[in-house]
Scaffold this motif. Structure first.
Motif, mmCIF file in Angstrom:
data_model
loop_
_atom_site.group_PDB
_atom_site.id
_atom_site.type_symbol
_atom_site.label_atom_id
_atom_site.label_comp_id
_atom_site.label_asym_id
_atom_site.label_seq_id
_atom_site.Cartn_x
_atom_site.Cartn_y
_atom_site.Cartn_z
ATOM 1 N N THR A 612 0.824 -1.222 0.000
ATOM 2 C CA THR A 612 0.000 0.000 0.000
ATOM 3 C C THR A 612 0.851 1.263 0.000
ATOM 4 O OG1 THR A 612 -0.102 -0.094 2.412
ATOM 5 C CG2 THR A 612 -1.854 -1.217 1.212
ATOM 6 N N PHE A 613 2.143 1.158 0.303
ATOM 7 C CA PHE A 613 3.014 2.335 0.368
ATOM 8 C C PHE A 613 3.755 2.596 -0.951
ATOM 9 C CE2 PHE A 613 2.355 1.467 4.793
ATOM 10 C CZ PHE A 613 2.493 2.685 5.436
ATOM 11 N N ARG A 614 3.968 1.601 -1.765
ATOM 12 C CA ARG A 614 4.889 1.731 -2.906
ATOM 13 C C ARG A 614 4.474 2.838 -3.865
ATOM 14 N NH1 ARG A 614 6.908 -4.272 -4.867
ATOM 15 N NH2 ARG A 614 7.650 -4.976 -2.818
ATOM 16 N N THR A 615 3.181 2.898 -4.153
ATOM 17 C CA THR A 615 2.727 3.863 -5.164
ATOM 18 C C THR A 615 2.682 5.289 -4.632
ATOM 19 O OG1 THR A 615 0.442 3.398 -4.562
ATOM 20 C CG2 THR A 615 1.385 2.082 -6.337
ATOM 21 N N ARG A 616 2.748 5.470 -3.296
ATOM 22 C CA ARG A 616 2.621 6.805 -2.717
ATOM 23 C C ARG A 616 3.807 7.162 -1.833
ATOM 24 N NH1 ARG A 616 -1.378 6.703 0.779
ATOM 25 N NH2 ARG A 616 -1.801 4.496 0.730
ATOM 26 N N THR A 617 4.949 6.413 -1.976
ATOM 27 C CA THR A 617 6.101 6.633 -1.106
ATOM 28 C C THR A 617 7.355 6.855 -1.945
ATOM 29 O OG1 THR A 617 5.119 5.210 0.577
ATOM 30 C CG2 THR A 617 7.469 5.656 0.767
ATOM 31 N N ALA A 618 8.161 7.859 -1.513
ATOM 32 C CA ALA A 618 9.460 8.142 -2.158
ATOM 33 C C ALA A 618 10.536 8.072 -1.087
ATOM 34 C CB ALA A 618 9.444 9.518 -2.805
ATOM 35 N N ILE A 619 11.705 7.458 -1.401
ATOM 36 C CA ILE A 619 12.801 7.312 -0.448
ATOM 37 C C ILE A 619 14.074 7.861 -1.082
ATOM 38 C CG2 ILE A 619 13.301 4.936 -1.177
ATOM 39 C CD1 ILE A 619 14.033 4.369 1.738
ATOM 40 N N GLU A 620 14.871 8.596 -0.285
ATOM 41 C CA GLU A 620 16.066 9.263 -0.816
ATOM 42 C C GLU A 620 17.175 9.192 0.230
ATOM 43 O OE1 GLU A 620 17.430 13.714 -2.331
ATOM 44 O OE2 GLU A 620 15.371 13.320 -1.665
ATOM 45 N N LYS A 621 18.428 8.902 -0.227
ATOM 46 C CA LYS A 621 19.602 8.825 0.651
ATOM 47 C C LYS A 621 20.587 9.905 0.238
ATOM 48 C CE LYS A 621 23.025 5.621 2.554
ATOM 49 N NZ LYS A 621 23.570 4.255 2.531
ATOM 50 N N ALA A 622 21.078 10.672 1.243
ATOM 51 C CA ALA A 622 22.006 11.771 0.957
ATOM 52 C C ALA A 622 23.359 11.214 0.533
ATOM 53 C CB ALA A 622 22.151 12.653 2.188
ATOM 54 N N SER A 625 26.216 11.864 3.325
ATOM 55 C CA SER A 625 26.028 11.157 4.606
ATOM 56 C C SER A 625 25.136 9.947 4.365
ATOM 57 C CB SER A 625 25.401 12.089 5.647
ATOM 58 O OG SER A 625 24.089 12.464 5.238
ATOM 59 N N ASN A 626 24.906 9.256 5.436
ATOM 60 C CA ASN A 626 24.039 8.077 5.359
ATOM 61 C C ASN A 626 22.594 8.389 5.746
ATOM 62 O OD1 ASN A 626 25.999 6.121 4.563
ATOM 63 N ND2 ASN A 626 26.849 6.179 6.649
ATOM 64 N N ASN A 627 22.220 9.696 5.821
ATOM 65 C CA ASN A 627 20.848 10.068 6.185
ATOM 66 C C ASN A 627 19.873 9.652 5.090
ATOM 67 O OD1 ASN A 627 22.056 11.162 8.406
ATOM 68 N ND2 ASN A 627 21.950 13.284 7.684
ATOM 69 N N VAL A 628 18.657 9.176 5.526
ATOM 70 C CA VAL A 628 17.649 8.688 4.593
ATOM 71 C C VAL A 628 16.344 9.413 4.883
ATOM 72 C CG1 VAL A 628 16.340 6.690 3.803
ATOM 73 C CG2 VAL A 628 18.744 6.425 4.407
ATOM 74 N N ARG A 629 15.682 9.906 3.794
ATOM 75 C CA ARG A 629 14.405 10.603 3.926
ATOM 76 C C ARG A 629 13.304 9.777 3.283
ATOM 77 N NH1 ARG A 629 13.829 16.419 1.305
ATOM 78 N NH2 ARG A 629 13.903 15.135 -0.586
ATOM 79 N N LEU A 630 12.127 9.709 3.992
ATOM 80 C CA LEU A 630 10.954 8.956 3.521
ATOM 81 C C LEU A 630 9.810 9.934 3.351
ATOM 82 C CD1 LEU A 630 9.830 6.033 2.967
ATOM 83 C CD2 LEU A 630 9.006 6.061 5.327
ATOM 84 N N SER A 631 9.247 10.020 2.117
ATOM 85 C CA SER A 631 8.132 10.932 1.796
ATOM 86 C C SER A 631 6.910 10.111 1.413
ATOM 87 C CB SER A 631 8.515 11.879 0.650
ATOM 88 O OG SER A 631 9.638 12.663 1.019
ATOM 89 N N ILE A 632 5.732 10.424 2.051
ATOM 90 C CA ILE A 632 4.490 9.699 1.797
ATOM 91 C C ILE A 632 3.426 10.706 1.400
ATOM 92 C CG2 ILE A 632 2.710 8.227 2.823
ATOM 93 C CD1 ILE A 632 4.815 7.126 4.682
ATOM 94 N N SER A 633 2.748 10.467 0.276
ATOM 95 C CA SER A 633 1.689 11.347 -0.236
ATOM 96 C C SER A 633 0.336 10.661 -0.115
ATOM 97 C CB SER A 633 1.967 11.709 -1.696
ATOM 98 O OG SER A 633 2.030 10.524 -2.499
ATOM 99 N N ARG A 634 -0.735 11.492 -0.219
ATOM 100 C CA ARG A 634 -2.120 11.011 -0.123
ATOM 101 C C ARG A 634 -2.307 10.119 1.118
ATOM 102 N NH1 ARG A 634 -3.904 7.721 -3.607
ATOM 103 N NH2 ARG A 634 -2.000 7.173 -4.728
ATOM 104 N N ALA A 635 -2.095 10.707 2.270
ATOM 105 C CA ALA A 635 -2.160 9.958 3.532
ATOM 106 C C ALA A 635 -3.587 9.510 3.828
ATOM 107 C CB ALA A 635 -1.627 10.814 4.665
#
Length: 1191
Positions: A612-622, A625-635
């Motif tokens: 259920t997350f794949r179509t509305r989730t974006a993941i990005e690694k800097a 650094s090793n920091n990782v950001r998770l973005s979720i749309s249409r909550a």
């Protein structure tokens, strides 16, 4: 035996599978001797019921093979017969339970009478009989004929003397058996020691103490003839002292192939004492000094002090630090171990016998490792007849320690490293420099060692004096992959390289240098050792490793977006990989699920439940650094919950494998996805509804406002009863218009009576309960749920609200039952009929059914009793009063019209009297078709009195007073003038009346009779008239006994139904007196019996019997003696006189002749008969011949 029970267990398991009971017993016949202890096993399999089974043993004796004699049981203490009871109680016969399904029968002291066929029986625990429940085997008891005899004696021997003992073993057993014979030695309370034995299989063997001597021929067992066994010990030793005896056993082979010792016997013992000879010796060890230098020689002398040494045999062994160097036997040939044999071959060591008492160990060139403790051991040996040696006593002196000092060395060592602190994974380089005061004397061997913080030392790698490099055991694998390297840079400089360092590489690195020089014999020797060290600290990669999760939008509304960041500290170089995983815990759950993972090689891996997350989730690694950001749309609410990131720190190993060093979990981030604000409103108005059962209940539920035009509603209908704490669910309609009945509807059977309707407007719902019942009363309300479609296209409940209540009261119809309250009195005679009427004036419903019950109150009885009952199904039942008064068969019920019920009591009796009434119950059908009692009423009472007919019995005497002649007959008539009923019967009795005068009877001729009848009359003393019964006739025409004075002279006649006559024959003056008759009137009762109504006695009738006058004629005729004297005796007297005269004359004429009689007496005497004759008497004469009239 263990294998056997294992097989039995397997059979038991198979038996349980087939569910067929099988009982197995030990195979027979078994042969056992009297007095022995026998065991017989029994096993049961394939049974059902409890796992623990019971066993019962019986025997069939040869004298009575068909008769069972019970022995012992595991369940019944009273099972044994008398002949076995005492042995069972004393424990001489018992059952040992081996397992739940197997047991052993024990007979401790077998008797001859115990022979027979044994049966093992298992009581049934199965549901049905299937299989075998018992098994049999035969036991043969034979006499114990084994005899073991030996001559008891005491022998005094000297060491080395021979010993011979004999034993006789005899058996007379007819059964085929084998014998085993053993000689044993016992000292005091010690356990007997087996000297030598002949087994039942004719195999000779000895105990451990004599095994070697038997193998050398020192101990023998010989059979002389058929019954004699001889023991021979050739060279006695002091340890042979003790009591020697022989033991024999008789063995028989059982049917299963095993051998059993039927009996064992031992002989008398022979006490043997052994006097030892003087063979003591001592040993001492000598050497010149204790401190030596490498290369010096040393000599050890082992000196033996003993008597007659040349005539004795000794063996010597040399030891160094408790390890054997060499040994030398009586033949003086040394035998060295491998290490010292090599040195002896090179001439560096010598072992020799200098004389009979001196033995020498000499080392020509000492080494430093020769430092330690030296010793020798001397053992005396004895030569056997076969030429072999036996070890005897052994002795050794105290150890002599020596110290071998090394040659001094002048070398020094220094250690250096590229860094004292390194990060895990970096390379480590160390160098070891060797310096000498002069020119090096030989070669160097170098060992790199690591001493960790726990002070544990381990070898990393070493370089021997020949230049060969060898890694340590714990570094062998790393060295093979190039992770550990050692190199000799210069002749006196050595380097160590450790690549891709690890935390366990931290510690004190030590370089150990050994200096070697070649000795005179060409061997290398250590002349010196030096070591140096340096500390190395390795910082672990996981030090300071931490993860933090942050978000700027912790709360969002449906269809909004939010970001999550995972920050990793510290900043690692690119060679250190870190994997990051975002985890999610949905609201209301306790487990986390993996959403997405950034792997250590830079790849992205989605979790199993992240669809259920794949179509509305974006993941990005800097990149920096090793920091990782998770973005979720249409909550939506599926994204609401707690988020967490997990970081894993990895290290690449020397063999290209990966090791996870650490794992860190961030803080929890709770993201709330909020629903829209609801606008749902439901009508709160209250209503009150009252109706009669069987009418419909109309309920409504109205939605006044809703959040969205696309809202759907779920409606739940409840009812609340005063006795319940909460409302109960009746019906539920989901937002998708599906129906679900509640538990209340199922329990109360409402499903068929419910009708739900959703109106076109969409906001109005109604529920109708058809055919209302009283139990449907309560408070009704609806519960409305508003549902909307989520961003995930799933319906969710937004809000819920409860409506106002409708108070519903369902009543039953009003009761209108009424009965007639008229009172009544009835008086009837017995055997007539009584009619009781019960009239229903009004009823609640024409469809109702009535149950009518009649009951009665008896006089002096406060409780009412039921007479009869007519159920509402028109079934007639008798009450308890009907059984008591025998009313069954006399009751009759009819209902000539609706509401009118008549009860008839036929053939009434006095006990039927009482106050009667009826009780009516009115029953109505409920809406479910179940009948219930709605009303009841009781009618007026009717008093019923049942009486018997009035007594109308009158008795009169037809015959007046009469005078009769003696011996004539007179009549006593008893006439019934009137009777109470035509169905009555009479009982008649005649009495003789006597008047008491001054305590005496009034009639002088009846004194004796009145004395006899005084007790029978039962009259009171004050009554002047005494009654004597002549004759009585009962109502059933049964005659009573006749009175004694009139016995045989009475005649009864019934001239008509109302006239009875009693005739008295042959009247006598004693019959003169007054007579009366008494009549009892008996009527039939309603119970088909008879009862006495009344009795009446007639007036007395006077009877006078004339007495004959006292004339001469009457006197003579009335007196028998006088009659015979006057009319009978003269005739025989005159006849006798005439005969006497004739006989005298005849005798005088014939005097010479004798008569036929003796002494003149005639043979025949004639007595005159008794003649009752008188010409003047009234009766003709009677001739009677009484017994004794003629002799």
């Amino acid at each position: 035996m263990k294998c056997f029970f294992l097989v039995l267990s397997c059979l038991a398991v198979l038996g349980k599978v087939t569910a067929q009971r099988q009982v197995a017993v030990q195979e027979g016949p078994l042969y056992r001797t009297e007095g022995s202890h026998i065991t017989i096993w029994c096993n049961v399999s394939g049974y059902q019921g409890p796992s623990e089974q019971n066993f019962q043993w019986s025997i069939y004796l040869p004298s009575a093979p068909e008769r069972e004699v019970q022995i012992v049981s595991t369940v019944d203490p009273s099972f044994p017969y008398a002949i076995y009871t005492q042995r069972v109680r004393s424990g001489k016969i018992y059952v040992e339970r081996v397992q739940d399904h197997s047991a052993l029968l024990h007979i401790t002291e077998l008797q001859a009478r115990d022979a027979g066929e044994y049966e093992c029986h298992t009581p049934n625990t199965d549901e049905r009989y299937f299989g075998s429940y018992s098994a049999k085997m035969n036991l043969v008891v034979i006499p114990d004929s084994l005899q073991t005899t030996a001559m008891p004696q005491t022998l005094h021997k000297v060491e080395q003397d021979p010993l011979e003992l004999t034993c006789e073993v005899v058996t007379e057993t007819f059964q085929h058996s084998h014998l085993s014979v053993a000689w044993l030695r016992q000292r005091g309370s010690e356990k007997p020691v087996e000297v030598i034995a002949l087994s039942r299989d004719f195999v000779l063997h000895s105990g451990s103490e004599y095994a070697q001597r038997q193998s050398l021929g020192e101990v023998r067992l010989d059979k002389l003839g058929s019954t004699t066994f001889r023991l021979t010990v050739f060279h006695l030793q002091p340890s042979d002292q003790g009591e020697f005896y022989c033991e024999a056993a008789e063995w028989v082979q059982d049917p299963d192939g095993s051998w059993y010792a039927m009996t064992r016997k031992r002989s008398e013992g022979t006490v043997v004492t052994v006097q030892p000879t003087d063979k003591e010796f001592t040993v001492r060890l000598e050497t010149e000094k204790r401190l030596y230098t490498m290369g010096e020689p040393v000599e050890f002398r082992c000196i033996l002090e003993a008597q007659n040494v040349p005539d004795r045999y000794f063996a010597v062994s040399w030891a160094f630090n408790s390890s054997l160097i060499a040994s030398m036997g009586p033949n003086a040939v040394p035998v060295l171990n491998s290490e010292f044999a090599h040195r002896e071959a090179k001439g560096q060591l010598k072992v020799a016998k200098e004389s009979d008492s001196v033995f020498v160990l000499k080392i020509y060139h000492l080494r430093q490792e020769d430092s330690g403790k030296y010793n020798c051991r001397v053992t005396e040996r004895e030569k056997t007849v076969t030429g072999e040696f036996i070890d005897k006593e052994s002795k050794r002196p105290k150890n002599i320690p020596i110290i071998v000092l090394p040659i001094k060395s002048s070398v020094s060592v220094e250690v250096a490293s590229n860094a004292s602190v390194v990060l895990e994974g970096e390379n480590l380089h160390l160098s070891c420099s060797v310096r000498t005061a002069g020119r090096p004397q030989g070669r160097f061997s170098v060992i790199w060692q690591l001493v960790d913080r726990q002070n544990r030392r381990s070898n990393i790698v070493w370089l021997d004096r020949d230049g060969t490099v060898q890694p340590g055991a714990s570094y062998w694998e790393r060295s093979s992959f190039g992770g550990v390297q050692m190199e000799q840079v210069q002749p006196s400089s050595f380097s160590l390289g450790i690549f891709n360092s690890r935390k366990e590489d931290e510690g004190q690195y030590e370089c150990h240098v050994t200096e070697w020089v070649r000795a005179v014999d060409g061997e290398w020797q250590i002349v010196g050792e030096r070591r140096a060290s340096t500390p190395i600290s390795v910082t672990a990669l996981e030090t300071g490793f931490a993860v933090t999760a942050i978000s700027r939008t912790p709360g969002v509304t449906y269809s909004d977006s939010f970001d999550l960041q995972c920050i990793i500290k510290p900043h690692y170089p690119a060679r250190v990989p870190v994997s990051v995983t975002w985890r999610f815990q949905p609201v209301g759950t306790v487990e986390f699920q993996d959403l997405v993972t950034f792997t250590r090689d830079g790849g992205v891996q989605w979790g199993d439940r992240s669809s259920t997350f794949r179509t509305r989730t974006a993941i990005e690694k800097a990149e920096s650094s090793n920091n990782v950001r998770l973005s979720i749309s249409r909550a939506s609410d599926t994204e609401a919950g707690k988020y967490q990131c997990v970081a894993e720190l990895w290290r690449r190993n020397y063999n290209s494998s990966w090791t996870r060093l650490a794992e860190r979990t961030s803080n929890l981030l709770e993201i709330r996805v909020l629903q829209p604000v609801t606008k749902l409103q439901v009508s709160k108005s209250k209503r009150t509804l009252s109706l009669v059962e069987n009418r419909p209940i109309q309920l409504s539920c109205s939605v006044r406002s809703q959040t969205s035009q696309n809202s759907h509603f779920a409606v739940l209908w409840y009812v609340h009863k005063p006795s319940d704490a909460d409302g109960k669910l009746i019906l539920k309609t989901t937002h998708s218009s599906a129906f679900e009945y509640g538990t209340y509807a199922e329990e109360e059977g409402l499903r068929a009576r419910l009708q739900f309707e959703r109106h076109v407007s969409g906001g109005l719902f109604s529920l109708t309960v058809q055919r209302a019942e009283v139990s449907d009363s309560g408070s009704y309300y609806c519960h409305v749920e508003e549902w909307l479609l989520s961003p995930n296209y799933a319906w969710y409940k937004l809000a819920e609200e409860v409506s106002g209540r409708t108070e519903v009261t369902v009543k039953q119809p009003d009761s209108r039952l009424k009965l007639s309250q008229a009172q009544g009195n009835l008086s009837v005679l017995e055997t007539q009929q009584v009619q009781l009427e019960c009239v229903v004036l009004n009823r609640t419903s024409a469809a109702s059914q009535l149950a009518v019950e009649w009951f009665v109150w008896k006089p002096n009885h406060p409780e009412r009793e039921t007479v009869a009952r007519l159920s509402r199904e028109a079934t007639f039942h008798y009450g308890e009063q009907a059984a008591k008064n025998n009313l069954k068969g006399r009751l009759h019920l009819e209902s000539p019209s609706s509401g009118t019920y008549r009860l008839f009591i036929q053939n009434v009796a006095v006990q039927d009297s009482g106050t009667y009434s009826c009780h009516v119950e009115e029953w109505l059908p409920s809406p479910r078709g179940v009948w219930y009692k709605r009303a009841e009423d009781t009618a007026g009472q009717t008093a019923v009195t049942v009486t018997r007919p009035d007594a109308a019995l009158q008795v009169d005497t037809v015959v007046p007073n009469a005078t009769v002649s003696e011996r004539a007959a007179f009549q006593l008539d008893c006439s019934v003038v009137s009777r109470s009923s035509q169905e009555s019967r009479f009982a008649v009795a005649w009495f003789s009346l006597r008047t008491k005068t001054g305590g005496k009877r009034g009639s002088p001729g009846l004194e004796e009779q009145e004395d006899e009848d005084e007790d029978e009359e039962g009259e009171e003393e004050e009554d002047p008239t005494e009654r004597t019964v002549l004759l009585s006739v009962g109502p059933d025409a049964v005659f009573g006994p006749e009175g004694r004075p009139w016995e045989g002279r009475l005649r009864f006649q019934r001239l008509s139904p109302l006239l009875y006559r009693l005739s008295v024959l042959q009247a006598s003056p004693q019959d003169t007196g007054n007579y009366s008759c008494r009549v009892e009137e008996w009527l039939p009762s309603p119970q088909k019996g008879w009862y006495r109504l009344v009795e009446e006695e007639s007036a007395p009738v006077s009877i006078h019997v004339l007495d004959t006058s006292s004339t001469l004629q009457s006197v003579i005729c009335s007196n028998d003696a006088l009659f015979y004297f006057v009319f009978f005796y003269p005739f025989p007297i005159f006849g006798i006189l005439i005969i006497t005269i004739l006989l005298v004359r005849f005798k005088s004429r014939n005097s010479s002749k004798n008569s036929d009689g003796k002494n003149g007496v005639p043979l025949l005497w004639i007595k005159e008969p008794h003649l009752n004759y008188s010409p003047t008497c009234l009766e003709p004469p009677v001739l009677s011949i009484h017994p004794g009239a003629i002799d």
